[in-house]
Design a protein around this motif. Structure first.
Motif, PDB file in Angstrom:
ATOM      1  N   UNK A 122       5.265  24.003  13.858  1.00 33.75           N
ATOM      2  CA  UNK A 122       5.795  24.534  12.752  1.00 33.75           C
ATOM      3  C   UNK A 122       6.539  25.974  13.318  1.00 33.75           C
ATOM      4  N   UNK A 123       5.834  26.441  14.349  1.00 35.01           N
ATOM      5  CA  UNK A 123       6.268  27.748  14.946  1.00 35.01           C
ATOM      6  C   UNK A 123       6.790  27.506  16.258  1.00 35.01           C
ATOM      7  N   UNK A 124       7.328  26.356  16.564  1.00 37.66           N
ATOM      8  CA  UNK A 124       7.846  25.937  18.074  1.00 37.66           C
ATOM      9  C   UNK A 124       6.732  24.969  18.558  1.00 37.66           C
ATOM     10  N   UNK A 125       7.203  24.125  19.607  1.00 32.44           N
ATOM     11  CA  UNK A 125       6.521  23.267  20.081  1.00 32.44           C
ATOM     12  C   UNK A 125       5.022  23.700  20.447  1.00 32.44           C
TER      13      UNK A 125
ATOM     14  N   UNK B  36      -2.956  22.525  35.439  1.00 33.56           N
ATOM     15  CA  UNK B  36      -1.937  22.916  36.263  1.00 33.56           C
ATOM     16  C   UNK B  36      -1.430  24.267  36.004  1.00 33.56           C
ATOM     17  N   UNK B  37      -2.179  24.852  34.796  1.00 33.55           N
ATOM     18  CA  UNK B  37      -1.661  26.153  34.172  1.00 33.55           C
ATOM     19  C   UNK B  37      -0.501  25.918  33.260  1.00 33.55           C
ATOM     20  N   UNK B  38       0.084  24.802  33.053  1.00 30.94           N
ATOM     21  CA  UNK B  38       1.182  24.792  32.116  1.00 30.94           C
ATOM     22  C   UNK B  38       0.635  24.568  30.559  1.00 30.94           C
ATOM     23  N   UNK B  39       0.483  25.842  30.009  1.00 35.70           N
ATOM     24  CA  UNK B  39      -0.156  26.086  28.560  1.00 35.70           C
ATOM     25  C   UNK B  39       0.691  25.522  27.536  1.00 35.70           C
ATOM     26  N   UNK B  47      -1.869  19.371  20.563  1.00 41.22           N
ATOM     27  CA  UNK B  47      -1.383  19.041  18.877  1.00 41.22           C
ATOM     28  C   UNK B  47      -1.478  17.882  18.579  1.00 41.22           C
ATOM     29  N   UNK B  48      -0.688  17.116  19.220  1.00 38.87           N
ATOM     30  CA  UNK B  48      -0.917  15.757  19.130  1.00 38.87           C
ATOM     31  C   UNK B  48      -2.087  14.987  18.987  1.00 38.87           C
ATOM     32  N   UNK B  49      -2.855  15.127  20.072  1.00 35.63           N
ATOM     33  CA  UNK B  49      -4.186  14.583  19.783  1.00 35.63           C
ATOM     34  C   UNK B  49      -4.894  14.971  18.494  1.00 35.63           C
TER      35      UNK B  49
END
Lengths: 376, 77
Positions: A122-125, B36-39, B47-49
């Motif tokens: 809701x606040x962005x991906x 890999x540090x890609x937060x 979120x999907x999980x």
């Protein structure tokens, strides 16, 4: 939309029935929704349709999308079937929801008691919250509900008197049937789809006057004179003094409800909880007919039989359901015929037999008084 | 896991209606992104999980939510 209801409110010997428009007009059908349905307690379904925690079922309640659910704590709740985000319906078909109620559109999630628990992205991906979205204010819109005689009643407006207060007299009258009721959706529930206005089904159910002509099978043991009228503030219907139990081929009957008084050895009573729940009680089974109007000239009747014990004979239940279906199907011709007759422009709503149509007149007066009050 | 492999596995899990596997595939993708540090990418997958775990009543839901809270991507309430 209004109509002249003055003649309906006359005493029975001088009264006319409701004008034709109350049976044929789409505008009147919609005008009736507030005063006759939303502002009081109406039947939605039976609790047994939501047997297990997580069971959810959608309903179209006179154009209002609802869903009923048995939550994880076992309680049945009814909600408006709409996500608070963009208005997507949440439950499109009956299903079991093991965990959160997830909107299929943007996956906003609600708990079983209606709280908004997740607003993904809701606040962005990857950002699931936003200061502008207060989840505590965006839970599901719950609809007041109450279960009685196995039926889930709802009050959409939210401001009707408590069910137990509004129907105190009927609840007291049938207090002996306030006991576990066992439904069997597979063999003791069925539907009838009728080309008639819902009110004609109620009117027909209210009176025994038609029994000798429409239900000849009853004449041998349930004569017209064995029936009595029930006309009370708040409910009306009829009773019989000669209920006869169904038996299997060996003479076995259903078990009785526990601790019934002697009256119920041979009595049966049949009352409508207005607007739309037609109930019947006898010593060994009860039933509920929930009227589901699809338009001014079409009503689906959802019929459910209930028993006093969980382990009654399936064969006898099937026989009983078939017997009642014969009786209820016999009524279809006349309720559909009355619907057609309502298209006659010269028909003034009809007249009531002062001796035989008291409960029917009482129902017409219930409709007329509520419509008049809402127009005032 | 490559993105293509994730896609194939995810499609298979969705077609099979295997909710537990859908949750775990997203969680796996999240952990790989985290490593890999890609937060941002990790939190997208977390979120999907989390959402699918909540829907399924999967006990992993709380842990997944905690990950998002730890990254500041979900409220602590």
């Amino acid at each position: 939309m209004t109509s002249d209801l003055t003649p309906v409110l006359n005493p029975i010997e001088a009264a006319n029935g409701l004008p034709n428009a109350h049976y044929t007009s789409k505008a009147m059908f919609e005008a009736e929704r507030g005063p006759l349905w939303f502002s009081t307690w109406a039947g939605l379904c039976i609790a047994a349709e939501l047997a297990e925690p997580g069971d959810a079922k959608p309903f179209d309640f006179l154009g209002v999308p609802l869903f009923a659910m048995r939550s994880k704590d076992g309680q049945v709740r009814v909600f408006q079937n709409v996500c608070r985000h963009r208005g997507m319906i949440l439950v499109a078909e009956p299903r079991r929801i093991e965990g959160a109620i997830r909107c299929p559109y943007h996956s906003w999630c609600y708990s079983h008691d209606g709280k908004l628990v997740a607003t993904p992205h809701v606040g962005g991906p990857g950002h699931n919250a936003h200061p502008g979205i207060d989840r505590s204010q965006l839970g599901l819109i719950e609809v007041r509900s109450h279960i009685w005689m196995g039926v889930v009643f709802i009050n959409l407006s939210g401001d009707a008197p408590e069910f137990t207060e509004m129907h105190a007299d009927l609840i007291a009258r049938w207090a002996e049937f306030d006991t576990p009721l066992y439904a069997h959706l597979d063999d003791s529930s069925f539907t009838l789809d009728c080309n008639t206005n819902w009110k004609l089904a109620v009117e027909n159910y209210a009176e025994s006057y038609h029994l000798p002509w429409i239900h000849p099978g009853l004449n041998s043991y349930s004569r017209l004179e064995d029936h009595y009228h029930i006309i009370e503030p708040g409910f009306s219907g009829q009773g019989t003094e000669v209920y006869r139990q169904i038996t299997d081929d060996s003479g076995t009957t259903f078990p009785d409800f526990p601790n019934l008084s002697d009256k119920w050895q041979t009595a049966g009573e049949y009352i409508t909880v207005t607007p739309n729940v037609m109930l019947g009680v006898q010593r060994d089974h009860s039933f509920a007919i929930i009227l589901d109007p699809k338009g001014p000239a079409r009503t689906v009747e959802h019929i459910h039989l209930f028993y006093a014990a969980p382990d009654t004979s399936p064969a006898l239940r099937a026989r009983n359901a078939a017997q009642w279906e014969v009786v209820f199907r016999e009524d279809i011709g006349v309720v559909e015929g009355m619907q057609i007759g309502r298209g006659a422009p010269g028909f003034d709503g009809g007249r009531f037999s002062p001796a035989m149509d008291g409960p029917t007149h009482a129902f017409h007066q219930w409709v007329a008084s509520r419509m008049a009050a809402s127009a005032a | 896991m490559s993105d293509d492999q994730l896609d194939r596995d995810m499609v298979a899990a969705v077609r099979a209606g295997d909710k537990a596997r859908i949750v775990r595939l997203y969680a796996q993708a999240a952990e790989a992104s985290e490593a890999t540090g890609d937060v941002d990418r990790a939190c997208f997958f977390y979120t999907h999980a989390w959402v699918f775990a909540m829907e399924a009543g999967d006990p992993l839901a709380e842990d997944l939510r905690a990950k998002l809270v730890a990254h500041g991507r979900e409220t602590d309430a």
